[in-house]
Design a protein around this motif. Structure first.
Motif, PDB file in Angstrom:
ATOM      1  N   VAL A   1       0.884  -1.174   0.000  1.00  0.00           N
ATOM      2  CA  VAL A   1       0.000   0.000   0.000  1.00  0.00           C
ATOM      3  C   VAL A   1       0.912   1.212   0.000  1.00  0.00           C
ATOM      4  CG1 VAL A   1      -1.759   1.301   1.246  1.00  0.00           C
ATOM      5  CG2 VAL A   1      -1.831  -1.203   1.226  1.00  0.00           C
ATOM      6  N   ILE A   2       0.848   2.017  -1.048  1.00  0.00           N
ATOM      7  CA  ILE A   2       1.788   3.108  -1.258  1.00  0.00           C
ATOM      8  C   ILE A   2       1.048   4.433  -1.164  1.00  0.00           C
ATOM      9  CG2 ILE A   2       3.535   4.049  -2.828  1.00  0.00           C
ATOM     10  CD1 ILE A   2       3.141   1.220  -4.334  1.00  0.00           C
ATOM     11  N   HIS A   3       1.515   5.311  -0.301  1.00  0.00           N
ATOM     12  CA  HIS A   3       0.959   6.662  -0.236  1.00  0.00           C
ATOM     13  C   HIS A   3       1.623   7.491  -1.332  1.00  0.00           C
ATOM     14  CE1 HIS A   3       0.497  10.726   1.978  1.00  0.00           C
ATOM     15  NE2 HIS A   3      -0.528  10.510   1.176  1.00  0.00           N
ATOM     16  N   LEU A   4       0.862   7.786  -2.375  1.00  0.00           N
ATOM     17  CA  LEU A   4       1.420   8.497  -3.523  1.00  0.00           C
ATOM     18  C   LEU A   4       1.579   9.985  -3.253  1.00  0.00           C
ATOM     19  CD1 LEU A   4      -0.567   6.823  -6.449  1.00  0.00           C
ATOM     20  CD2 LEU A   4       1.725   6.284  -5.630  1.00  0.00           C
ATOM     21  N   GLY A   5       0.927  10.486  -2.217  1.00  0.00           N
ATOM     22  CA  GLY A   5       1.003  11.902  -1.916  1.00  0.00           C
ATOM     23  C   GLY A   5      -0.379  12.487  -1.739  1.00  0.00           C
ATOM     24  N   ALA A   6      -0.475  13.513  -0.905  1.00  0.00           N
ATOM     25  CA  ALA A   6      -1.738  14.206  -0.653  1.00  0.00           C
ATOM     26  C   ALA A   6      -2.807  13.210  -0.235  1.00  0.00           C
ATOM     27  CB  ALA A   6      -2.147  15.026  -1.867  1.00  0.00           C
ATOM     28  N   ASP A   7      -3.838  13.036  -1.066  1.00  0.00           N
ATOM     29  CA  ASP A   7      -5.001  12.223  -0.683  1.00  0.00           C
ATOM     30  C   ASP A   7      -5.093  10.933  -1.476  1.00  0.00           C
ATOM     31  OD1 ASP A   7      -5.505  13.334  -3.120  1.00  0.00           O
ATOM     32  OD2 ASP A   7      -7.381  14.323  -2.552  1.00  0.00           O
ATOM     33  N   GLU A   8      -3.979  10.413  -1.975  1.00  0.00           N
ATOM     34  CA  GLU A   8      -4.025   9.280  -2.902  1.00  0.00           C
ATOM     35  C   GLU A   8      -3.120   8.137  -2.447  1.00  0.00           C
ATOM     36  OE1 GLU A   8      -5.272  10.450  -7.019  1.00  0.00           O
ATOM     37  OE2 GLU A   8      -3.234   9.797  -7.413  1.00  0.00           O
ATOM     38  N   PHE A   9      -3.649   6.918  -2.604  1.00  0.00           N
ATOM     39  CA  PHE A   9      -2.906   5.702  -2.301  1.00  0.00           C
ATOM     40  C   PHE A   9      -2.935   4.770  -3.509  1.00  0.00           C
ATOM     41  CE2 PHE A   9      -4.469   7.279   1.722  1.00  0.00           C
ATOM     42  CZ  PHE A   9      -3.433   7.074   2.613  1.00  0.00           C
ATOM     43  N   ALA A  10      -1.913   3.942  -3.625  1.00  0.00           N
ATOM     44  CA  ALA A  10      -1.891   2.873  -4.622  1.00  0.00           C
ATOM     45  C   ALA A  10      -1.794   1.545  -3.885  1.00  0.00           C
ATOM     46  CB  ALA A  10      -0.711   3.031  -5.574  1.00  0.00           C
ATOM     47  N   CYS A  11      -2.632   0.595  -4.276  1.00  0.00           N
ATOM     48  CA  CYS A  11      -2.630  -0.743  -3.691  1.00  0.00           C
ATOM     49  C   CYS A  11      -2.283  -1.728  -4.796  1.00  0.00           C
ATOM     50  CB  CYS A  11      -4.000  -1.078  -3.093  1.00  0.00           C
ATOM     51  SG  CYS A  11      -4.603   0.141  -1.903  1.00  0.00           S
TER      52      CYS A  11
END
Length: 466
Positions: free
Chosen positions: A114-124
């Motif tokens: 689970v990657i916090h891409l920045g601001a209000d967005e995540f990548a799973c």
């Protein structure tokens, strides 16, 4: 299938969080969203038997994170209206909220990154991809977890999110294309109103091309006068007498016909044409309203950003004065978000408008995050309750909530307008609860300037059985 780069950058992100192996941290390395995805893929592939074998045959050169050596599913999760929550609760609370959501997502996905891409967005990143139905069920589980209330100091926050899904292998797309496909799906999910899950499909390209064409046409349409106000009556309850009209934007597109705001308003905001659109609406609606009977008022909508911009407010007032419409006949409708966006700027703008004689209505009351204490800092003239509250009248709890809003309006000496009234029963119920004005299809659909003038010439009352 190769995916062309049709997406334009959306501006700067906050410094994104890292992805390292299978358990990315929120505080280590930095990088672009693509680089973070590539790092996560490289870590997963190197840990797999296929990746180890590939590394051995390459003489220890490692695994190229830009190519997918095994199937993968990417979910991009975007928190809806996070900026408003961040503005309301403060950056420290916003950071804490991101940590909480990250913890919830990792708890559900277990060993998947689970990657916090920045601001209000995540990548799973799902590296042992489930079936299509299972992936969407998993996304629904993530939405449910995100939706659990979060206590941030004095505020109880209820989040929603949008999720875009894409899947691929080395035979289908590279990591860059996987990210782009998931981003396109996410964009469609957010356009659907938030709280949606959408999987990427090739058909989404056609809507991207259509959006690009609409953007180009919108620039010319503003110059050609294709953007026009349509007027929906606001009537007194229970008499049905027309008191004012709300100006609602419509686009007379030469090829596509009549377009509602849902087709182009977000485009105007994205490309910076929303102020020009507001000025065009103000010019035409004020000219039209000038010729109505003097007792008939006009309502015009301004976004939170616009009402907090003194230059925009000043330009609107210049348009009003030049049109010949008495400022006392104009009401500016703003939403609760304006209070969160910038309280001081909103207060200054409202004071300027009211000093000139313009009324202020709080639109869509009950749908935002603003507290009553913040709302009470603005000198308002009217409250408008959202159509969702009107539709809840059949439910006992909904009826009690509407009654609370009516009592609030009366205690503040503010008349209450109910939007979205579609049946005579709703009109009667609202009248019994103390609602002052009504608006909705029961009283009239948005109409052109000519049809509105004919309505006023023939009759100024809408017959309803209250």
């Amino acid at each position: 299938m190769r995916i062309p780069n049709l997406l334009k950058p959306k501006g700067k992100r906050r410094s994104p969080s890292p992805a390292a192996g299978l358990a990315p941290s929120l505080s280590n390395a930095r990088g672009s969203p693509l680089r973070l995805i590539e790092q996560a893929l490289a870590g997963v592939q190197a840990a797999s038997p296929q990746g180890a074998a590939l590394a051995a045959t390459d003489g220890g050169a490692g695994v190229d994170g830009n190519a997918l050596s095994r199937p993968a599913v990417l979910l991009i999760v975007n928190l809806d209206r996070f900026k408003l929550i961040n503005d309301l609760c403060g950056p420290a609370a916003g950071d804490r909220l991101i940590e909480i959501i990250h913890h919830r997502l990792t708890g559900i996905l277990d060993r998947s990154p689970v990657i916090h891409l920045g601001a209000d967005e995540f990548a799973c990143l799902l590296t042992e991809p489930p079936s299509q139905d299972r992936a969407e069920q998993l996304a629904a589980t993530l939405l449910a977890a995100i939706g659990d209330p979060v206590s941030l100091g004095r505020h109880m926050v209820h989040l929603t999110a949008s999720i875009g899904i894409a899947s691929g292998t080395s035979h289908v797309m590279a990591a860059e294309e996987l990210l782009r496909a998931a981003s396109i799906a996410l964009s469609h999910a957010k356009d659907a109103g938030g709280g949606h899950i959408l999987r990427f499909s090739p058909e989404m390209f056609s809507s991207l091309a259509e959006r690009a064409a609409l953007e180009e046409d919108l620039r010319g349409g503003l110059l050609r006068g294709e953007i026009r106000p349509y007027y929906q009556p606001i009537v007194a309850l229970p008499s049905g007498e027309v008191m004012r009209f709300e100006a609602l934007v419509r686009w007379h597109h030469p090829q596509r016909g009549m377009l509602g705001p849902g087709r182009f308003l977000s485009i105007a905001e994205d490309v910076g044409l929303d102020d020009d659109l507001l000025y065009a609406m103000a010019r035409q609606s004020c000219r039209d309203g000038r010729d109505w009977p003097e007792r008939i008022g006009l309502s015009l909508n301004m976004s939170p950003r616009q009402i907090c911009n003194p230059c925009v407010v000043a330009q609107v007032m210049r348009i009003v004065f030049a049109s010949g419409l008495a400022p006392e006949r104009l009401t500016i409708e703003i939403t609760e978000d304006a209070v969160i966006h910038n309280v001081a700027a909103a207060q200054a703008a409202v004071a300027t408008l009211r000093q000139a004689g313009v009324g202020i209505a709080l639109d869509d009351f009950g749908t935002g995050y603003a507290s009553l204490s913040r709302i009470c800092t603005l000198p308002l003239d009217m409250i408008k309750i959202d159509r969702t509250l009107v539709q809840s009248l059949d439910d006992d709890a909904g009826r009690k909530l509407v009654k609370v809003v009516m009592d609030l309006g009366q205690s503040l000496s503010m008349p209450v307008t109910a939007e979205g009234i579609e049946t005579a029963r709703q009109a009667r119920d609202l009248t019994a609860l103390g609602c002052t004005f009504g608006q909705g299809y029961l009283f009239g659909r948005p109409a052109s300037a000519r049809d509105t003038a004919e309505l006023l010439a023939s009759s100024e009352a809408v017959s309803i059985d209250c």
